[in-house]
Design a protein around this motif. Sequence first.
Motif, short mmCIF file in Angstrom:
data_model
loop_
_atom_site.label_atom_id
_atom_site.label_comp_id
_atom_site.label_asym_id
_atom_site.label_seq_id
_atom_site.Cartn_x
_atom_site.Cartn_y
_atom_site.Cartn_z
N LYS A 67 -38.71 48.17 -18.83
CA LYS A 67 -39.87 47.51 -18.22
C LYS A 67 -39.46 46.51 -17.14
O LYS A 67 -40.30 45.83 -16.56
N LEU A 68 -38.15 46.38 -16.92
CA LEU A 68 -37.65 45.32 -16.05
C LEU A 68 -36.82 45.89 -14.90
O LEU A 68 -35.98 46.75 -15.11
N VAL A 69 -37.08 45.37 -13.70
CA VAL A 69 -36.19 45.68 -12.57
C VAL A 69 -35.70 44.35 -12.02
O VAL A 69 -36.49 43.54 -11.54
N GLN A 70 -34.41 44.12 -12.14
CA GLN A 70 -33.82 42.89 -11.60
C GLN A 70 -33.43 43.20 -10.15
O GLN A 70 -32.34 43.69 -9.86
N CYS A 71 -34.39 42.93 -9.27
CA CYS A 71 -34.27 43.39 -7.88
C CYS A 71 -33.02 42.83 -7.18
O CYS A 71 -32.47 43.48 -6.29
N HIS A 72 -32.63 41.61 -7.55
CA HIS A 72 -31.46 41.00 -6.91
C HIS A 72 -30.27 40.96 -7.88
O HIS A 72 -29.42 40.09 -7.76
N GLY A 73 -30.25 41.93 -8.81
CA GLY A 73 -29.13 42.02 -9.74
C GLY A 73 -29.16 40.88 -10.75
O GLY A 73 -30.20 40.23 -10.95
N SER A 74 -28.02 40.65 -11.38
CA SER A 74 -27.96 39.56 -12.37
C SER A 74 -26.50 39.23 -12.65
O SER A 74 -25.58 39.88 -12.16
N PHE A 75 -26.32 38.21 -13.50
CA PHE A 75 -24.98 37.82 -13.93
C PHE A 75 -24.49 38.66 -15.11
O PHE A 75 -23.44 38.38 -15.66
N ALA A 76 -25.30 39.65 -15.51
CA ALA A 76 -24.96 40.41 -16.73
C ALA A 76 -23.63 41.15 -16.60
O ALA A 76 -22.92 41.33 -17.59
N THR A 77 -23.30 41.57 -15.39
CA THR A 77 -22.00 42.22 -15.17
C THR A 77 -21.39 41.64 -13.89
O THR A 77 -22.08 40.99 -13.09
N ALA A 78 -20.11 41.90 -13.72
CA ALA A 78 -19.42 41.49 -12.48
C ALA A 78 -18.49 42.63 -12.08
O ALA A 78 -18.05 43.40 -12.94
N SER A 79 -18.21 42.75 -10.79
CA SER A 79 -17.37 43.86 -10.34
C SER A 79 -16.31 43.36 -9.35
O SER A 79 -16.52 42.37 -8.63
N CYS A 80 -15.22 44.10 -9.32
CA CYS A 80 -14.18 43.81 -8.32
C CYS A 80 -14.70 44.27 -6.95
O CYS A 80 -15.19 45.39 -6.83
N VAL A 81 -14.60 43.42 -5.95
CA VAL A 81 -15.12 43.79 -4.63
C VAL A 81 -14.30 44.93 -4.00
O VAL A 81 -14.79 45.62 -3.11
N SER A 82 -13.07 45.15 -4.48
CA SER A 82 -12.24 46.18 -3.87
C SER A 82 -12.32 47.52 -4.60
O SER A 82 -12.61 48.54 -4.00
N CYS A 83 -12.07 47.52 -5.94
CA CYS A 83 -12.04 48.81 -6.65
C CYS A 83 -13.27 49.06 -7.49
O CYS A 83 -13.40 50.11 -8.10
N LYS A 84 -14.19 48.07 -7.54
CA LYS A 84 -15.48 48.18 -8.27
C LYS A 84 -15.32 48.17 -9.79
O LYS A 84 -16.27 48.49 -10.51
N TYR A 85 -14.12 47.86 -10.31
CA TYR A 85 -13.94 47.73 -11.76
C TYR A 85 -14.96 46.73 -12.30
O TYR A 85 -15.13 45.64 -11.76
N LYS A 86 -15.69 47.13 -13.36
CA LYS A 86 -16.80 46.31 -13.88
C LYS A 86 -16.43 45.63 -15.19
O LYS A 86 -15.78 46.25 -16.03
N ILE A 87 -16.88 44.39 -15.34
CA ILE A 87 -16.65 43.67 -16.61
C ILE A 87 -17.97 43.02 -17.05
O ILE A 87 -18.85 42.80 -16.22
N PRO A 88 -18.10 42.68 -18.34
CA PRO A 88 -19.28 41.92 -18.76
C PRO A 88 -19.30 40.58 -18.02
O PRO A 88 -18.26 39.92 -17.90
N PRO A 96 -36.42 43.63 0.70
CA PRO A 96 -37.65 44.43 0.72
C PRO A 96 -38.66 44.04 -0.37
O PRO A 96 -39.77 44.57 -0.36
N VAL A 97 -38.31 43.12 -1.28
CA VAL A 97 -39.24 42.81 -2.37
C VAL A 97 -40.57 42.28 -1.82
O VAL A 97 -41.65 42.61 -2.31
N SER A 98 -40.48 41.46 -0.76
CA SER A 98 -41.69 40.88 -0.19
C SER A 98 -42.66 41.96 0.31
O SER A 98 -43.86 41.72 0.42
N GLU A 99 -42.12 43.16 0.58
CA GLU A 99 -42.98 44.23 1.11
C GLU A 99 -43.79 44.94 0.03
O GLU A 99 -44.72 45.70 0.34
N ILE A 100 -43.46 44.68 -1.24
CA ILE A 100 -44.17 45.37 -2.33
C ILE A 100 -45.67 45.10 -2.23
O ILE A 100 -46.49 46.00 -2.39
N VAL A 101 -46.01 43.85 -1.92
CA VAL A 101 -47.43 43.45 -1.86
C VAL A 101 -48.20 44.34 -0.90
O VAL A 101 -49.32 44.77 -1.20
N ASN A 102 -47.61 44.65 0.24
CA ASN A 102 -48.33 45.50 1.21
C ASN A 102 -48.23 46.99 0.90
O ASN A 102 -49.00 47.78 1.42
N ARG A 103 -47.28 47.35 0.02
CA ARG A 103 -47.16 48.77 -0.33
C ARG A 103 -48.17 49.19 -1.40
O ARG A 103 -48.46 50.37 -1.55
#
Length: 303
Positions: free
Chosen positions: A126-147, A241-248
Motif C-alpha cells: 500500500k506504500l510507495v516511498q517515492c524518494h526511497g528510504s534509509f531502509a537499505t543502502a548501496s555502494c555507489v560503485s558496485c551497487k552492493y546492498k546492505i540493510p 515528478p511527485v508534484s505532477e501527480i495532482v494534475n495527472r
Amino acid sequence: LRTKLSDFHKIEHLKNALLNAKNILVLTGAGISTSLGIPDFRSSKGFYSKMRTLGLDDPQDVFSLELFKRDPTTFYSIAHMILPPEHSFTPLHAFIKLLQDKGKLLRNYTQNIDNLEGNVGILPEKLVQCHGSFATASCVSCKYKIPGETLYPNLMNKKIAYCPFCENERKNLIRKFEKIEDEGLGNFGSKFETINSFGVMKPDITFFGENLPDRYHSTIKEDVKSCDLLITIGTSLKVAPVSEIVNRVPDHIPQILINRDPINHCEFDIELLGYCDQAITWLCGTQLDWEIKHKDYNKILNS
Ligand code: OAD
C-alpha cells in the motif's frame, strides 16, 4: 484551523467524499511528520534553512548526486540530522492506517524518507516511498546492498562507510593516482574527486539527479486512473515528478488538500488549511465518527 469550507454544503461534500471512496490515493510530504519535531524542508525553520549555514549555495545540494560523488563528506556530515526515529508516528500517519483498515486506501505515495509509515503499519503493497528510504543502502560503485541500519553508526559519527568489495580497487586507484602525481606526471585534481566517492555506501534515498524507484513508475500510471479520491497532505508540491501527480488525476476525481500553507500552483476541490493532525482529528472525530488510534487523539479532539 483555517479552512475554505465556508458552508455546510462543502463539509457534506468532504464527508461524502471520504465515506464513499473505495480507492483513496494519499499523497504525503514532510509536513505530516513535523509534529514529532522532525523539520520539513522548505519552511523558515526547515531543514534547508539549517543547511545554509554549511555554506551551500543551494541547500538542496546536500541531496545532489553530483556533489555526493565529488565529496560525500557533505552528506555524511548532515545525515545524522535526518535519520528516522524508531517506533513513533503521528495522528496523521494513524489516519492513513485507518483508511487502510477500512479497505479504502489504494496507495500512500510518500515523499518522506523517515519510514514512519512502516512504524504505523502501512503495508508494503500500500506504500510507495517515492524518494526511497534509509531502509537499505548501496555502494555507489558496485551497487552492493546492505540493510540501512548497518550504516547508522557511521552516519551518527559522520564517518564515511566504504563497500567491502570495492576496498582493494579503491586502494589501488588511490595508490595509482598518488604515484602519478608524486612523479610529477600530471595533476589529477578533478579525477581524484571521483575517487573520493569510489566504493562509498549511500542510503537508498533518492538524490537530485537520480531516478525515482522503479516501484513509483510501475504503480503511478494505473493508480492515477483507478483512484476515486486524492488527498494531498503536508507537502509544498515543489519537487517533480511527485508534484505532477495532482494534475495527472482526472478532473472529475475529488481532490482534497490538507496543509499548513496554501499551495497556489495547484487546484483542489476542498482545502483544509492548518495543522494536519488537528484537521484530521476534527474531521474524523466530529464529522465522521471515525476513531484514530493514536495516544494524542483525544487530547487533540478536546483541545
Ligand atoms: P516541504 O518542506 O517542501 O513542504 C512541507 C509542507 O508541509 C509545507 O507546505 C508546510 O506548510 C507543510 N506543513 C508543515 N508542517 C505541517 C503540519 N503540521 N501540518 C500540515 N502541513 C504542514 O516538504 P516536501 O513537500 O515533503 O526530498 O518536500 C519534497 C521533497 O523535497 C522531499 O521529499 C525532500 C526534499 O528535497 C528528499 O528527501 C530526497
